[in-house]
Design a protein around this motif. Sequence first.
Motif, mmCIF file in Angstrom:
data_model
loop_
_atom_site.group_PDB
_atom_site.id
_atom_site.type_symbol
_atom_site.label_atom_id
_atom_site.label_comp_id
_atom_site.label_asym_id
_atom_site.label_seq_id
_atom_site.Cartn_x
_atom_site.Cartn_y
_atom_site.Cartn_z
ATOM 1 N N ASP A 13 0.520 -0.852 0.280
ATOM 2 C CA ASP A 13 -0.559 -0.286 0.013
ATOM 3 C C ASP A 13 0.809 1.497 0.342
ATOM 4 O OD1 ASP A 13 -2.833 1.579 0.738
ATOM 5 O OD2 ASP A 13 -1.123 1.945 2.376
ATOM 6 N N LEU A 14 0.300 2.657 -0.803
ATOM 7 C CA LEU A 14 1.610 3.207 -0.900
ATOM 8 C C LEU A 14 1.422 3.885 0.458
ATOM 9 C CD1 LEU A 14 3.392 5.270 -2.642
ATOM 10 C CD2 LEU A 14 1.269 6.676 -3.178
ATOM 11 N N GLY A 15 1.130 4.371 1.461
ATOM 12 C CA GLY A 15 0.909 4.554 2.339
ATOM 13 C C GLY A 15 2.308 4.246 3.015
ATOM 14 N N ASN A 30 -8.466 0.404 -2.801
ATOM 15 C CA ASN A 30 -8.097 1.264 -4.155
ATOM 16 C C ASN A 30 -7.056 0.862 -4.864
ATOM 17 O OD1 ASN A 30 -10.788 2.378 -3.694
ATOM 18 N ND2 ASN A 30 -9.861 3.698 -1.689
ATOM 19 N N GLU A 31 -6.015 0.222 -4.522
ATOM 20 C CA GLU A 31 -4.745 0.774 -5.418
ATOM 21 C C GLU A 31 -4.451 -0.488 -6.072
ATOM 22 O OE1 GLU A 31 -1.331 1.207 -3.097
ATOM 23 O OE2 GLU A 31 -1.847 2.862 -2.119
ATOM 24 N N GLY A 32 -5.323 -2.083 -5.604
ATOM 25 C CA GLY A 32 -4.919 -2.826 -6.381
ATOM 26 C C GLY A 32 -3.842 -3.753 -6.282
ATOM 27 N N ASN A 33 -3.360 -2.751 -4.722
ATOM 28 C CA ASN A 33 -2.059 -3.923 -4.066
ATOM 29 C C ASN A 33 -2.661 -5.187 -3.109
ATOM 30 O OD1 ASN A 33 -3.334 -2.126 -2.326
ATOM 31 N ND2 ASN A 33 -1.324 -3.132 -1.734
ATOM 32 N N CYS A 68 -5.392 -7.012 -4.537
ATOM 33 C CA CYS A 68 -5.397 -7.760 -5.775
ATOM 34 C C CYS A 68 -4.322 -8.719 -5.952
ATOM 35 C CB CYS A 68 -6.306 -7.260 -7.014
ATOM 36 S SG CYS A 68 -7.662 -6.994 -6.603
ATOM 37 N N LEU A 69 -3.116 -7.929 -6.165
ATOM 38 C CA LEU A 69 -1.958 -8.429 -6.667
ATOM 39 C C LEU A 69 -1.578 -9.263 -5.493
ATOM 40 C CD1 LEU A 69 0.011 -5.057 -8.254
ATOM 41 C CD2 LEU A 69 -1.356 -7.378 -8.889
ATOM 42 N N LEU A 102 -18.858 2.704 -4.328
ATOM 43 C CA LEU A 102 -18.064 1.462 -3.725
ATOM 44 C C LEU A 102 -16.083 1.788 -3.616
ATOM 45 C CD1 LEU A 102 -19.862 -1.743 -5.747
ATOM 46 C CD2 LEU A 102 -18.657 -2.069 -3.041
ATOM 47 N N SER A 103 -15.344 0.807 -3.019
ATOM 48 C CA SER A 103 -13.874 1.374 -3.081
ATOM 49 C C SER A 103 -13.214 1.009 -4.602
ATOM 50 C CB SER A 103 -13.014 0.352 -2.023
ATOM 51 O OG SER A 103 -13.431 -1.512 -2.067
ATOM 52 N N THR A 104 -12.251 0.895 -5.057
ATOM 53 C CA THR A 104 -11.861 0.667 -7.044
ATOM 54 C C THR A 104 -12.083 -0.533 -7.041
ATOM 55 O OG1 THR A 104 -10.545 2.737 -6.286
ATOM 56 C CG2 THR A 104 -10.027 1.258 -8.099
ATOM 57 N N TYR A 105 -11.761 -1.945 -5.777
ATOM 58 C CA TYR A 105 -11.678 -3.242 -5.404
ATOM 59 C C TYR A 105 -12.057 -3.512 -4.585
ATOM 60 C CZ TYR A 105 -7.966 -2.288 -9.215
ATOM 61 O OH TYR A 105 -7.117 -1.850 -10.281
ATOM 62 N N VAL A 106 -12.901 -4.348 -4.816
ATOM 63 C CA VAL A 106 -13.321 -5.614 -3.410
ATOM 64 C C VAL A 106 -12.961 -7.089 -4.341
ATOM 65 C CG1 VAL A 106 -15.075 -5.944 -1.344
ATOM 66 C CG2 VAL A 106 -14.795 -3.949 -2.908
ATOM 67 N N SER A 107 -12.390 -7.837 -3.077
ATOM 68 C CA SER A 107 -11.814 -8.859 -3.963
ATOM 69 C C SER A 107 -12.921 -9.919 -3.102
ATOM 70 C CB SER A 107 -10.449 -9.637 -3.525
ATOM 71 O OG SER A 107 -9.841 -8.505 -4.396
#
Lengths: 490, 233
Positions: free
Chosen positions: A137-139, A221-224, A226-227, A267-272
């Motif tokens: 996560d960037l932060g 939100n970042e996709g991290n 998911c990755l 919704l947040s950018t990514y929900v898995s």
Amino acid sequence: MPSHTFQIDFKRSSKVAVADKKLKRALVSATDRFRAQRSLAVEGTQEWEEIKTRAREIKEHVIDNLDFYLEKLEESITKAGGVVHWARDGEEAANIITAIAAERGVKSVVKSKSMATEEIELNNAFERNGIKVVETDLGEYIIQLAGERPSHILAPAIHKTRDDISKLFSRKLGVPYYEEPEELTGIARDKLREEFLNADMGVSGVNFAVPETGTIVVVENEGNACLCTTLPRVHVALMGMEKVVPRFEDLSIFLNLLIKSATGQKLSTYVSFITGPKNILDNDGPEEFHLVILDNGRSKILADEVTRQSLYCLRCGACLNVCPVYRQVGGHAYGGVYSGPIGAIIMPQLMDLKGVYELPYASSLCGACKEVCPVNIDFPKVLLKLRSDFVKGREKGRRPGLSERMAIKLWRYAMEHRRLYEFISRIAYFAQMPFVERKGRRNGHGRIGSLPFPFSNWTRDRDFPAVAKKTFRNRWRELENENGDSEDKL
Amino acid sequence: MSREAKDVILASIRRGLKRFEKGRGESPAPPPTWNAGSLKHSYDEDSLTREFVEEVIKVKGHAEVTDSGEEILSFALGLFEEYGTNSCAMADGDFLESLSLAEHLESKGIGVVRPGSGDSVVADAGIGITEADYAISDSGTLVLLTNENNPRSFSLLPPVHLAIVKRSAIVHNIYDVMEELNSSVVKYEHPDQFPSCITFITGPSRTADIELNLTLGVHGPKALYVLVYGDKG
């Protein structure tokens, strides 16, 4: 043996924080932004109150039957091909996770944001075992590079300015000094993309776990995340054992409440929704899925009928953004894991640490947190219960001294006897004169910055509002008379 | 050791709840799921499509309604030109298949990576092309179910994501989509039929971790394009 490296000294760290103008600006603008976005989202959701009430009922039900649901969760995850581990405390959880890594020859780990992994200090455990771990996560990445701890549940690096980050990146990553957020983000993307593709193991947190299907839900939100949960061959998820919602269908209201309360997004950018490892035919996804269920003091919280509701928390962070104390001092003063009102109630219950019992006092009991809480946690009630436990010495705190207890007894006596109270107020009004600061004295907003012994303890960490010239009762009577007059004239 | 920990944890939960029976209790009845009935309206496909397109744009994605396969092909070709790339990773959706999109792109000299390729090959592709299983109009969300034809990484690793959505796959809100999912995937008996991953995607990847500045494309795609297709209702 507790291996915490947390240090909590709320009074000292809050003094440092309040003096930090840069931090204060960052805190106010971040929390204002989150608040405004949340309000807009809530206003646009006509069913808000209804789903809040239902979510609270469901959470109560889950915690009241937690033993059943955790076993059911284990059963469903096992059926989906995953492995469930149980950890009584943080050390055990860290040992389980590092052992999974060691047994599989894992050399590098990518991590998505998870407060539970902060709670158990997982990164230290990996490093002790010679395993490289990278926050993605960037932060969190920024915080990890700086060797610090997160200062907000959602925005862990809000205390850092772009100049701080530019300098940090050029020092730690050997890149030129870039100042634009796009450039800095691009650098992080490239560095971390390499880490993702080379990592043997991904670690994530869990926002919700569904016993019905064995599904865990990760919101980001970042996709991290998911990755982290897709590329490495092993995925390990760590969850505090309270994160259960019984049915798959229930996710709709919980996602709605969590995300809108947190960032105000619909919704947040990514929900898995992750159910076990990859299926046999799938072309990607991890070969192994492990869930570590963490107690670490939660069963103790559950045993107290008043504080049990602390376990309903969804970790949305809305209470931080409205808290007048958090907004002044930021997350580090709370020890660096859970902060704000939720930190003040769960830190003392989760961690047996010096200084942790100061946290329930880091509140004016204004109740703003209770108002925004998506599962209606009664923060003031829990805070008062924790304070009372502390005073009664049931917790491993210090019992207040004799003089403090006597003073409270006297105070109580005076409060219960009006004439005595008014008499004391009159005396106090004159007695305080030499101590009241000049500023605000005239308009009745005088403050006392320091009092002589034995009252000096009180004013060491806070101002004392000066006793007003007229008592509330007197003013009330005057107002009533005025109103009475005007009514007569009608 | 793990057995022991489990027993200790479950025992302390029971002790905390002042329930002393051993072993697993009866299956408890949870409060009813919230009923979204009050929010149900009969939306026609046109208004759902319109709302969906608007919401995708609000979350910084691009969305368009297309009427024909040719339109989709020419839109895709335009993207390859715009981003200066000649490679893509394409999922095996029924509709993508029916358009012969892969063949068309290959005939224009574009390399098409198919499911089963390694992560680093997918990461090098310029555009990821997927077909969404559902879409939510109220939030501008795509819902993708992972299976052998739809790898997770195709919507994630390439810097640009192009998703195709059938008009009839658009539902109004998250309650509707969860109801759909609940009546389809949850009922599967065999665990391998249950998707290992269901991904909800709302706009391109984003962060606000640097002084709250919204920055797109931090880990996932920097740009998201959505094409809605299908006969008008």
